[in-house]
Write a protein that holds these residues in place. Structure first.
Motif, short mmCIF file in Angstrom:
data_model
loop_
_atom_site.label_atom_id
_atom_site.label_comp_id
_atom_site.label_asym_id
_atom_site.label_seq_id
_atom_site.Cartn_x
_atom_site.Cartn_y
_atom_site.Cartn_z
N THR A 1 0.79 -1.26 0.03
CA THR A 1 0.04 0.12 0.04
C THR A 1 0.64 1.53 -0.02
OG1 THR A 1 -1.69 -1.11 1.36
CG2 THR A 1 -1.78 1.22 1.11
N LEU A 2 1.88 1.19 0.87
CA LEU A 2 2.80 2.36 0.90
C LEU A 2 3.84 2.73 -0.24
CD1 LEU A 2 4.07 2.30 4.59
CD2 LEU A 2 1.93 3.49 3.79
N GLN B 1 2.60 2.77 -3.26
CA GLN B 1 1.85 3.58 -4.23
C GLN B 1 1.81 5.12 -3.95
OE1 GLN B 1 -2.16 1.96 -5.11
NE2 GLN B 1 -1.37 0.13 -4.11
N ARG B 2 2.22 5.94 -4.80
CA ARG B 2 2.44 7.35 -4.50
C ARG B 2 1.12 8.05 -4.22
NH1 ARG B 2 6.87 9.51 -3.30
NH2 ARG B 2 6.28 11.47 -4.20
N LYS B 3 -0.12 7.55 -4.52
CA LYS B 3 -1.39 8.32 -4.52
C LYS B 3 -1.73 8.22 -3.06
CE LYS B 3 -4.20 4.08 -5.44
NZ LYS B 3 -5.10 3.51 -6.37
N TYR B 4 -1.04 7.41 -2.27
CA TYR B 4 -1.40 7.31 -0.90
C TYR B 4 -0.45 8.20 -0.07
CZ TYR B 4 -4.65 3.57 -2.10
OH TYR B 4 -5.56 2.57 -2.82
N ARG B 5 0.52 8.88 -0.66
CA ARG B 5 1.59 9.58 0.16
C ARG B 5 1.17 10.59 1.03
NH1 ARG B 5 4.78 13.92 0.30
NH2 ARG B 5 6.81 13.71 0.67
N ASP B 6 0.35 11.39 0.52
CA ASP B 6 0.01 12.51 1.35
C ASP B 6 -1.14 12.27 2.48
OD1 ASP B 6 1.56 14.22 -0.31
OD2 ASP B 6 0.12 14.90 -1.62
N SER B 7 -2.12 11.46 2.11
CA SER B 7 -3.15 10.94 2.99
C SER B 7 -2.41 10.15 4.00
CB SER B 7 -4.07 10.14 2.35
OG SER B 7 -3.57 9.12 1.66
N PHE B 8 -1.42 9.56 4.00
CA PHE B 8 -0.52 8.51 5.01
C PHE B 8 0.29 9.59 5.60
CE2 PHE B 8 3.43 6.38 6.24
CZ PHE B 8 2.79 5.55 6.77
N GLY C 1 1.27 8.79 9.43
CA GLY C 1 1.54 7.67 9.49
C GLY C 1 3.05 7.48 9.74
#
Length: 259
Positions: free
Chosen positions: A34-35, A37-44, A49
């Protein structure tokens, strides 16, 4: 989810006797997938996170380190996140998680594997470079100014010593000159005119170009020169007289006649 797994493993390690801490290891592949994937970076990052990663990497209370696979995979994830400490949000997230202290611990741990220590060193350098960039730039400029000042002083001192040495050599050479040698002078040298740079204006009252003018645009009348006196004046007056004036003064008795 990551925080709950970290708490479960910490409880297992605190038991007497300790139980295997395998909860994080079971879900490691899912978390890393999951981590990555660049699309989850800001939300993580916005969901704290980094605090969860710090909880997974932090040593247990009894000093035991997390599983080697967990350490290797999460350090690689940190490199993929590309945290920029020059960006205020990333720097705040990193400082709040205290993840930098944990990465520094693994870097300095002599029992840690060299590949992991190298990755930790790269993370530390990447995170600390923007923080110290401004300080390093100011220090570099200060050193440049000091170096330029020292070079200027050294150049001025060398030029001054060169002139003094040249003057001493010239004085010694002139002392050794004989009357028949070229360049010999039997008199004192003529002083050279000094460079006169005036920086203070004496004012319009003393400026000859700003002389007061009378009405009509003409300048003030000049003072008449006094008549020439003395012997020179008498000689000039005699030359102005005509022949009759000079002969009119002849005496009958012959006084004043030059023989």
């Amino acid at each position: 989810m990551m925080n709950s797994l970290a708490e479960a493993d910490a409880k297992n390690m605190d038991m007497r006797p300790p139980r295997p801490a395998i909860e994080k290891l079971k879900r490691l592949d899912e978390v890393c997938r999951t981590l990555r994937q660049r699309k989850y970076r800001d939300s993580f990052l916005g969901a704290k996170g980094l605090n969860a990663i710090a909880a997974w990497l932090r040593p247990y209370s009894n000093g035991t380190l997390p599983n080697a696979k967990i350490r290797t995979e999460l350090v690689s994830i940190l490199k993929l996140l590309q945290l920029d400490t020059g960006h205020e949000a990333d720097r705040e997230h990193l400082e709040a998680s205290e993840l930098g202290k944990i990465i520094m611990f693994y870097f300095k741990n002599p029992s840690e594997s060299m590949p992991l220590r190298s990755e930790c060193r790269d993370l530390i350098q990447a995170w600390s470079a923007p923080i110290f960039a401004d300080k390093d730039e100011d220090e570099r400029k200060r050193r440049q100014r000091e170096r330029a000042h020292r070079q200027r002083q050294a150049a001025e001192k060398a030029e001054r010593e060169r002139r003094e040495k040249q003057e001493r050599e010239e004085a010694e050479r002139r002392k050794k000159l004989q009357p028949r040698d070229a360049g010999f002078r039997a008199r004192a040298s003529v002083p050279q005119p000094s460079k006169m740079d005036f920086v203070i204006n004496p004012g319009k009252a003393n400026d000859p170009f700003d002389a007061p003018k009378v009405s009509g645009g003409s300048s003030a009348p000049k003072n008449k020169q006094s008549p020439i006196g003395g012997r020179l004046g008498k000689m000039l007056q005699q030359k102005k007289r005509g022949a009759r004036d000079r002969m009119g003064g002849v005496s009958v008795e012959g006084r004043g006649i030059q023989l």
